[in-house]
Design an enzyme around this catalytic site. Sequence first.
Site, PDB file in Angstrom:
ATOM      1  N   GLU A 242       0.960  -1.243   0.018  1.00 39.74           N
ATOM      2  CA  GLU A 242      -0.012   0.136   0.038  1.00 39.74           C
ATOM      3  C   GLU A 242       0.955   1.254  -0.132  1.00 39.74           C
ATOM      4  O   GLU A 242       1.824   1.379   0.945  1.00 39.74           O
ATOM      5  CB  GLU A 242      -1.100  -0.109   1.127  1.00 39.74           C
ATOM      6  CG  GLU A 242      -1.993   1.020   1.211  1.00 39.74           C
ATOM      7  CD  GLU A 242      -1.930   2.333   1.921  1.00 39.74           C
ATOM      8  OE1 GLU A 242      -1.448   2.985   1.209  1.00 39.74           O
ATOM      9  OE2 GLU A 242      -2.747   2.435   2.991  1.00 39.74           O
ATOM     10  N   CYS A 276      -2.735   8.663   3.786  1.00 35.14           N
ATOM     11  CA  CYS A 276      -2.587   8.013   2.477  1.00 35.14           C
ATOM     12  C   CYS A 276      -3.992   8.063   1.710  1.00 35.14           C
ATOM     13  O   CYS A 276      -3.931   8.695   0.471  1.00 35.14           O
ATOM     14  CB  CYS A 276      -1.951   6.520   2.370  1.00 35.14           C
ATOM     15  SG  CYS A 276      -0.649   6.246   3.211  1.00 35.14           S
TER      16      CYS A 276
END
Length: 471
Positions: A242, A276
Amino acid sequence: MTNEANNPATIYANGGVSRNPANDELIATYPYQTSDEIERLLENNAAAFRLWRATPMTERVAAYRRFSTLLRDRSEALASLITAEMGKTIGEARAEVAKCAVTIDWIAGNGPAILADEPVTVDGDDEVYVSYLPVGTILAVMPWNFPIWQVLRASGPVMLSGNGFVLKHAPNVMGAAHALQEIYEAAGFPKGLFANLNADNETVAHVIEDSRIAAVTLTGSMRAGAAVASTAAKALKKSLLELGGSDAFIVLADANIDRAVEAAIRGRFQNAGQVCLAAKRFILERPVAEEFTRKFVEAAKALKVGDPMDTSTQIGPMARKDLRDELHDQVERTIAAGATLLLGGKKLPGAGNFYEPTVLSDVAPGMAAFDEETFGPVAAITIADDVEHAIELANTSDYGLCGNLWTGDVARAQRVARRLETGGVFINGFSASDARIPVGGVKKSGYGRELSHFGLREFTNAQAVWAKTVS
């Protein structure tokens, strides 16, 4: 630009350093483990894994129930630790711990059914099913921005499915890593099953290659992800990445502007913009661009920056000085390329790593704030001619983590969502994560999924068993 005194390679040359980003005070140092200590860690973890994989699911679930209770019992201490180590406001830190407890409860309540043997219907009387079995120990390289949540959304599913877990946490939040290990052991998990690895990048690469590590998961930068994935691939091991994002926040002409602005402020400036899954590029359809921009700038200007332990503070410091320097460089390069500075754009003087809430307009592809991930309190505004142009701009990115779409026509939004190159789309909301839905990206935002049933099965061996009927 980053100077030598703020260079992470210099700061963390000998191990982890926990320093309060609000006042620069040293909290603790964590020297790297020796090769002998790492060998004992891996041996103890392997032994704990063999014990844990044979532990009945009911006993694993009971351990998770104790774990969530301990999280709630220690929530204030954990929240204070998070704030001290990485600067998150105390309210956001408390919310992070609470979210972790809820997530562990969901994993314990739903995991057993998701991981149960899954029957398959075939012709005849043969018995066929798929078992979801543990694969071994997973090495997790985790970031500092959500020092408890990121770890638990990875370790929770991994360990419930019977695997071991070795954590390589960010060097500035090693206190959080040790607190989690203590809670796992206090909850009754086998000692060593959750283990903290404190080592440099070269040593981490060797650990990935070790036969006692079955796979690796990483949340972090594209550069770190490429390095870890390459090492894992050479060792023929699975990886999950990720790698951040630059989420587009699209506002169409029929959107509720006041609600969109409210969500945009929260989506961009929570955790001082160090998220994020966060709105970073604001793509506004031309008829509403002026109104949205004016209200957004007014709201951003009103945000209170200051002591993260003060409950009235809305934006705390950035986690490290070098990160603030990098963000400021992105802002300056974007302005130099032709963007307009509407608000902020400065490092705040004095102790700590504070940065003004910043809004840039006239941002276009080719500029730093459009092409790169801005990991801090900076918003980039771009105007789109129509919905087709908005989709084109949103997809003009190396990243593909999440997207946001604001409109009064949800049916149209759902059609548009299928054209957005992202792992998730949030209609009339902002990017978020939840135990019940998968999270992960496409393109250079990575691959694989965490959370939901996808995350619970991500690091399992889907073993097919076909039993023929014997007459």
